[in-house]
Design an enzyme around this catalytic site. Structure first.
Site, mmCIF file in Angstrom:
data_model
loop_
_atom_site.group_PDB
_atom_site.id
_atom_site.type_symbol
_atom_site.label_atom_id
_atom_site.label_comp_id
_atom_site.label_asym_id
_atom_site.label_seq_id
_atom_site.Cartn_x
_atom_site.Cartn_y
_atom_site.Cartn_z
ATOM 1 N N ILE A 12 -4.974 5.665 4.757
ATOM 2 C CA ILE A 12 -4.878 6.673 5.809
ATOM 3 C C ILE A 12 -5.485 6.025 7.046
ATOM 4 C CG2 ILE A 12 -5.672 8.921 6.628
ATOM 5 C CD1 ILE A 12 -5.942 8.580 3.107
ATOM 6 N N GLY A 39 -0.974 1.534 5.275
ATOM 7 C CA GLY A 39 -1.119 0.601 4.167
ATOM 8 C C GLY A 39 0.201 -0.145 4.095
ATOM 9 N N LYS A 40 0.123 -1.452 4.043
ATOM 10 C CA LYS A 40 1.363 -2.238 4.105
ATOM 11 C C LYS A 40 2.274 -1.944 2.908
ATOM 12 C CE LYS A 40 1.390 -6.167 6.273
ATOM 13 N NZ LYS A 40 1.736 -5.646 7.590
ATOM 14 N N GLY A 225 13.158 -12.099 17.883
ATOM 15 C CA GLY A 225 14.128 -12.262 16.802
ATOM 16 C C GLY A 225 13.476 -12.720 15.512
ATOM 17 N N ALA A 249 3.559 -1.822 12.429
ATOM 18 C CA ALA A 249 4.325 -1.754 11.180
ATOM 19 C C ALA A 249 5.800 -2.115 11.336
ATOM 20 C CB ALA A 249 4.180 -0.394 10.503
ATOM 21 N N ALA A 250 6.157 -2.744 12.448
ATOM 22 C CA ALA A 250 7.543 -3.235 12.584
ATOM 23 C C ALA A 250 7.837 -4.216 11.452
ATOM 24 C CB ALA A 250 7.723 -3.922 13.936
ATOM 25 N N GLY A 251 6.863 -5.069 11.166
ATOM 26 C CA GLY A 251 7.031 -6.060 10.098
ATOM 27 C C GLY A 251 7.223 -5.386 8.741
ATOM 28 N N ASP A 252 6.533 -4.284 8.505
ATOM 29 C CA ASP A 252 6.675 -3.576 7.227
ATOM 30 C C ASP A 252 8.075 -2.966 7.107
ATOM 31 O OD1 ASP A 252 4.070 -4.177 6.548
ATOM 32 O OD2 ASP A 252 3.256 -2.313 7.348
ATOM 33 N N SER A 282 12.334 1.550 14.311
ATOM 34 C CA SER A 282 10.947 1.990 14.079
ATOM 35 C C SER A 282 10.074 1.784 15.321
ATOM 36 C CB SER A 282 10.344 1.295 12.863
ATOM 37 O OG SER A 282 9.836 0.030 13.196
HETATM 38 P P1 ATP Z 1 3.345 -5.716 12.313
HETATM 39 O O1 ATP Z 1 2.155 -6.532 11.914
HETATM 40 O O2 ATP Z 1 3.125 -4.872 13.524
HETATM 41 O O3 ATP Z 1 3.948 -4.951 11.181
HETATM 42 P P2 ATP Z 1 4.647 -8.238 12.495
HETATM 43 O O4 ATP Z 1 3.823 -9.049 13.438
HETATM 44 O O5 ATP Z 1 4.509 -8.509 11.046
HETATM 45 O O6 ATP Z 1 4.484 -6.702 12.785
HETATM 46 P P3 ATP Z 1 6.942 -8.728 14.195
HETATM 47 O O7 ATP Z 1 7.409 -10.121 14.159
HETATM 48 O O8 ATP Z 1 6.176 -8.281 15.385
HETATM 49 O O9 ATP Z 1 6.193 -8.429 12.813
HETATM 50 O O10 ATP Z 1 8.193 -7.740 14.064
HETATM 51 C C1 ATP Z 1 9.005 -7.690 12.910
HETATM 52 C C2 ATP Z 1 10.431 -7.450 13.312
HETATM 53 O O11 ATP Z 1 10.508 -6.171 13.971
HETATM 54 C C3 ATP Z 1 10.999 -8.448 14.304
HETATM 55 O O12 ATP Z 1 11.550 -9.585 13.657
HETATM 56 C C4 ATP Z 1 12.072 -7.602 14.982
HETATM 57 O O13 ATP Z 1 13.229 -7.557 14.173
HETATM 58 C C5 ATP Z 1 11.446 -6.208 15.021
HETATM 59 N N1 ATP Z 1 10.737 -5.980 16.292
HETATM 60 C C6 ATP Z 1 9.408 -6.075 16.525
HETATM 61 N N2 ATP Z 1 9.113 -5.803 17.824
HETATM 62 C C7 ATP Z 1 10.299 -5.502 18.413
HETATM 63 C C8 ATP Z 1 10.689 -5.133 19.736
HETATM 64 N N3 ATP Z 1 9.788 -5.008 20.730
HETATM 65 N N4 ATP Z 1 12.003 -4.912 19.976
HETATM 66 C C9 ATP Z 1 12.934 -5.020 18.991
HETATM 67 N N5 ATP Z 1 12.634 -5.372 17.725
HETATM 68 C C10 ATP Z 1 11.337 -5.606 17.431
#
Ligand code: ATP
Length: 297
Positions: A12, A39-40, A225, A249-252, A282
């Protein structure tokens, strides 16, 4: 439908958004408060389920009121929670997050029940692991649990997608036993002990992991990308251009959606595009998919 088993953390997040962060010993008032599930592990399970996957989640939550709400949220997303363990007398994992006006932050994480996801719990969950067509891991649970899962996955020939985050020390000999490693630039730099600030440097760092036996290394590069590197090829895609409001959490989201596309037999390029589309959606939503705002009413 083929089953994805995600094994990892549930947290949380208690978030304070404020105009500026306090100095040591100072109290700053006027913050805006949010509670968000995170949480990832949980994020990736929810992302995979929302991307259409048949998902089972293995995790440990505590005895607090949040635990039931988290489990209910997993169920509402169609996730099999048969092996989400409730730990008596333990708090669920918590992150305390303070965000200042420029996005600068303080973050402190108390793993709580997540630390109790030990190898014995994984053994208990074998009935569901036996059904897995893919195992998805991160690095917010104990190291000995991860090595145990990798051993089981290899023994049973189940492909492993590992989002090596947050990057920490790990026995390198295990990397040759991973099918897909997903890393951002900071994480690949950490593992390769190299400075990574652009795509060429990221590729050089990823190559060192391929040389150590990882089958596929996927590097995410935020708005720039992502690319996948194997011994024989490199496939790269651009990110979708969106107005990002919250990239947490974009990466998740990327990893959860990626698992779904790969398990359905998509090509690497198509899987990257699908994952990137899910992650792009997301980042346009504040504290949403897969970080879901707690219903406070
Ligand atoms: P987090 O730790 O916040 O979960 P991360 O650092 O592991 O993220 P990022 O490389 O920042 O991962 O983002 C993962 C993916 O999300 C990217 O490869 C892309 O596809 C998408 N993404 C992230 N930021 C953006 C953005 N500003 N616009 C469009 N796509 C994005």
């Amino acid at each position: 439908m083929k089953k994805i088993v995600v094994i990892g953390s549930s947290n949380i997040d208690l978030i304070m958004k404020m105009n500026r962060l306090p100095e040591k010993g100072e109290t700053v008032t006027g913050a805006e408060f949010f509670q968000v599930y995170g949480g990832k592990g949980a994020n990736q399970a929810v992302a995979a389920a929302r991307a259409g996957g048949n998902v089972a989640f293995i995790s440990c939550v505590g005895e607090d009121a949040y635990a039931s709400q988290m489990i209910q949220q997993f169920k509402d997303n169609g996730i099999d929670t048969s092996f989400v363990f409730r730990e008596t007398g333990m708090p669920s994992g918590h992150a305390l997050i303070m965000i200042g006006g420029q996005g600068e932050n303080y973050i402190s994480v108390a793993p709580g029940a997540n630390d109790l996801l030990g190898p014995e719990k994984i053994n208990e969950a074998l009935p569901i692991i036996n059904e897995a067509e893919m195992i998805v891991l991160q690095y917010e649970i104990p190291r000995k649990t991860l090595t145990h899962i990798i051993n089981i996955g290899n023994e049973k020939n189940i492909p492993i997608l590992w989002n090596f985050a947050p990057a920490q020390e790990f026995d390198f000999s295990y990397f040759s036993r991973i099918n897909i490693l997903v890393l951002n630039e900071t994480e690949v730099g950490y593992l390769a002990k190299m400075q990574v600030e652009n795509e060429d440097e990221a590729e050089n760092a990823a190559k060192t992991l391929i040389e150590r036996g990882v089958e596929k290394v996927i590097i995410t590069r935020g708005a720039e990308g992502a690319f996948v590197l194997t011994e024989h090829e490199k496939v790269r895609i651009s990110s979708y251009r969106v107005d990002a409001v919250d990239t947490t959490a974009a990466g998740d989201t990327f990893c959860g959606a990626l698992a779904v596309a790969l398990i359905e037999g998509s090509s690497l390029k198509h899987a990257l595009e699908f994952a990137s589309a899910a992650a792009a959606i997301s980042v346009t939503r504040l504290g949403r998919n897969p970080r879901f705002l707690l219903d406070l009413k």
